[in-house]
Design an enzyme around this catalytic site. Sequence first.
Site, PDB file in Angstrom:
ATOM      1  N   GLY A   1       0.615  -1.617  -0.049  1.00  0.00           N
ATOM      2  CA  GLY A   1      -0.071   0.108  -0.116  1.00  0.00           C
ATOM      3  C   GLY A   1       0.896   1.070   0.075  1.00  0.00           C
ATOM      4  O   GLY A   1       2.077   0.477  -0.169  1.00  0.00           O
ATOM      5  N   PHE A   2       0.019   2.675   0.305  1.00  0.00           N
ATOM      6  CA  PHE A   2       1.047   3.711   0.073  1.00  0.00           C
ATOM      7  C   PHE A   2       1.746   3.984   1.327  1.00  0.00           C
ATOM      8  O   PHE A   2       3.158   4.059   1.120  1.00  0.00           O
ATOM      9  CB  PHE A   2      -0.518   4.760  -0.192  1.00  0.00           C
ATOM     10  CG  PHE A   2       0.355   5.891   0.273  1.00  0.00           C
ATOM     11  CD1 PHE A   2       1.204   6.556  -0.033  1.00  0.00           C
ATOM     12  CD2 PHE A   2      -0.029   6.546   1.276  1.00  0.00           C
ATOM     13  CE1 PHE A   2       1.741   8.275  -0.057  1.00  0.00           C
ATOM     14  CE2 PHE A   2      -0.479   8.264   2.072  1.00  0.00           C
ATOM     15  CZ  PHE A   2       0.831   8.843   0.981  1.00  0.00           C
TER      16      PHE A   2
ATOM     17  N   ASP B   1       0.779  -8.538   2.303  1.00  0.00           N
ATOM     18  CA  ASP B   1      -0.557  -7.780   1.401  1.00  0.00           C
ATOM     19  C   ASP B   1      -1.433  -8.365   0.592  1.00  0.00           C
ATOM     20  O   ASP B   1      -0.444  -9.867   0.802  1.00  0.00           O
ATOM     21  CB  ASP B   1       0.341  -6.868   1.170  1.00  0.00           C
ATOM     22  CG  ASP B   1      -0.170  -5.445   0.523  1.00  0.00           C
ATOM     23  OD1 ASP B   1      -1.642  -5.746  -0.166  1.00  0.00           O
ATOM     24  OD2 ASP B   1      -0.374  -4.286   0.693  1.00  0.00           O
TER      25      ASP B   1
ATOM     26  N   THR C   1      -6.174  -3.341  -1.623  1.00  0.00           N
ATOM     27  CA  THR C   1      -6.294  -2.044  -1.984  1.00  0.00           C
ATOM     28  C   THR C   1      -4.696  -1.755  -2.499  1.00  0.00           C
ATOM     29  O   THR C   1      -4.430  -0.828  -2.988  1.00  0.00           O
ATOM     30  CB  THR C   1      -6.743  -1.262  -0.967  1.00  0.00           C
ATOM     31  OG1 THR C   1      -5.648  -1.388  -0.268  1.00  0.00           O
ATOM     32  CG2 THR C   1      -8.054  -1.402  -1.338  1.00  0.00           C
ATOM     33  N   GLY C   2      -3.744  -3.035  -2.176  1.00  0.00           N
ATOM     34  CA  GLY C   2      -2.342  -2.701  -2.642  1.00  0.00           C
ATOM     35  C   GLY C   2      -2.081  -2.967  -3.926  1.00  0.00           C
ATOM     36  O   GLY C   2      -2.583  -3.519  -4.424  1.00  0.00           O
TER      37      GLY C   2
ATOM     38  N   VAL D   1      -4.114 -10.987   6.075  1.00  0.00           N
ATOM     39  CA  VAL D   1      -4.310 -10.918   7.618  1.00  0.00           C
ATOM     40  C   VAL D   1      -4.850 -11.675   8.532  1.00  0.00           C
ATOM     41  O   VAL D   1      -4.908 -12.068   9.988  1.00  0.00           O
ATOM     42  CB  VAL D   1      -2.911  -9.554   8.238  1.00  0.00           C
ATOM     43  CG1 VAL D   1      -1.840  -9.795   7.383  1.00  0.00           C
ATOM     44  CG2 VAL D   1      -3.958  -8.838   7.763  1.00  0.00           C
TER      45      VAL D   1
ATOM     46  N   ALA E   1      -1.077   1.073  12.991  1.00  0.00           N
ATOM     47  CA  ALA E   1      -1.965   1.822  12.753  1.00  0.00           C
ATOM     48  C   ALA E   1      -3.168   1.997  13.231  1.00  0.00           C
ATOM     49  O   ALA E   1      -4.289   1.899  12.023  1.00  0.00           O
ATOM     50  CB  ALA E   1      -1.820   1.918  11.068  1.00  0.00           C
TER      51      ALA E   1
ATOM     52  N   TYR F   1     -14.693   1.792   9.212  1.00  0.00           N
ATOM     53  CA  TYR F   1     -13.408   1.912   9.358  1.00  0.00           C
ATOM     54  C   TYR F   1     -13.002   2.577  11.267  1.00  0.00           C
ATOM     55  O   TYR F   1     -11.952   1.968  11.587  1.00  0.00           O
ATOM     56  CB  TYR F   1     -13.517   2.732   8.492  1.00  0.00           C
ATOM     57  CG  TYR F   1     -11.364   3.192   8.108  1.00  0.00           C
ATOM     58  CD1 TYR F   1     -10.188   2.172   7.695  1.00  0.00           C
ATOM     59  CD2 TYR F   1     -11.369   4.451   8.720  1.00  0.00           C
ATOM     60  CE1 TYR F   1      -9.066   2.830   8.086  1.00  0.00           C
ATOM     61  CE2 TYR F   1      -9.608   5.435   8.495  1.00  0.00           C
ATOM     62  CZ  TYR F   1      -8.900   3.968   8.288  1.00  0.00           C
ATOM     63  OH  TYR F   1      -7.413   4.189   8.016  1.00  0.00           O
TER      64      TYR F   1
ATOM     65  N   ARG G   1      -9.913   9.508  -2.323  1.00  0.00           N
ATOM     66  CA  ARG G   1      -9.414  10.687  -1.483  1.00  0.00           C
ATOM     67  C   ARG G   1      -9.333  11.782  -2.658  1.00  0.00           C
ATOM     68  O   ARG G   1      -8.588  12.039  -3.734  1.00  0.00           O
ATOM     69  CB  ARG G   1      -8.090  10.234  -0.887  1.00  0.00           C
ATOM     70  CG  ARG G   1      -8.645   9.088  -0.070  1.00  0.00           C
ATOM     71  CD  ARG G   1      -7.645   8.989   1.318  1.00  0.00           C
ATOM     72  NE  ARG G   1      -6.663   7.618   0.933  1.00  0.00           N
ATOM     73  CZ  ARG G   1      -5.948   7.117   1.562  1.00  0.00           C
ATOM     74  NH1 ARG G   1      -5.568   7.882   2.841  1.00  0.00           N
ATOM     75  NH2 ARG G   1      -5.028   6.865   0.790  1.00  0.00           N
TER      76      ARG G   1
END
Length: 328
Positions: free
Chosen positions: A11-12, A32, A36-37, A58, A115, A146, A187
């Site tokens: 990911g980012f 991952d 989305t990655g 995961v 995170a 989320y 985003r």
Amino acid sequence: MKKVLITGAAGFLGSHLCDRFIKEGFHVVGMDNLITGDLKNIEHLFGLSQFEFYHHDVTKFVHVPGKLDYILHFASPASPIDYLKIPIQTLKVGALGTHNLLGLAMEKGSRILIASTSEIYGDPLVHPQTEDYYGNVNTIGPRGVYDEAKRFQESITMAYHRFHGLDTRIVRIFNTYGPRMRLNDGRVIPAFMGQALRGEDLTVFGDGSQTRSFCYVDDEVEGIYRLLMSDYTDPVNIGNPHEITIKQFAEEIIKLTGTDQKIIYKPLPQDDPMQRRPDISRAKEILGWEPVVGREEGMKRTFDYFKTLSKEELVKTEHRNFKDRNRK
Ligand code: UDP
């Protein structure tokens, strides 16, 4: 050689963290599920003996052979349109995924950094947001998947810390941007930059008076690294306190990109926070950290990255494999 597991490695933020830990001389295990990655973000690391990659989700049992000094749990969809499209996976990775990684940390005796996010403050009634603020979250709203996953993540992490004595860290990340953001992740920064590059008008949601505070990725990674290496176990806000309205931000992007696009207004999404700015006193005091990259410089670097994307990548697309993903 110290060994670190980074989930969400493609990911980012995860990919920038992989780069940082490689640079610091760590052996990096990236993980991952690529929902989305994107492997493109870490393809430059594949030839290195210091780097290995597991294509794994995961939320299923996680196993990594050998010792693990550190775990950084960064796997999660991170954009509002992603949580709307994959709400169950968003809840699962924050809850079940975190549980699996805490178990792995117990097994390996690792220090684990989780995170978390400014979203745990919801649509905040306290401004700027200090770590002591409990937040204002709509549990059943579309963003709740989320927000509540991340709130649960913080709670279970503190429970492992208190009950099992696990060595934990919690970072609350505020809007972060930079190269390798997904152009179509919805985003505001990739959205505006993609629109500018395609010659479309910029879509401001609501009247654009809502605020955000954008942190350049290198600053964010520095703060996370310092927190991991500190002995501080309560949550720490890492973000840039320089606040701007979305309307002003759209005007800045038009200026930066040198385009003559106009601003058009669209309805404000449900539960879109009206204001957001981190109070970073704690990070300053405990980590000696504050951001150093200004918005003008950071946005320029980000736009330079988006300019390198091919024509096909610039085309506004729905998420690839979205249908497959929903069936998972
Ligand atoms: N936004 C916007 N136009 C867009 C995308 C987003 O005006 O094309 C607004 C959005 O409503 C929010 C802000 O920009 O107020 C930041 O949205 P983003 O999705 O980047 O992240 P958030 O901080 O809401 O999680």
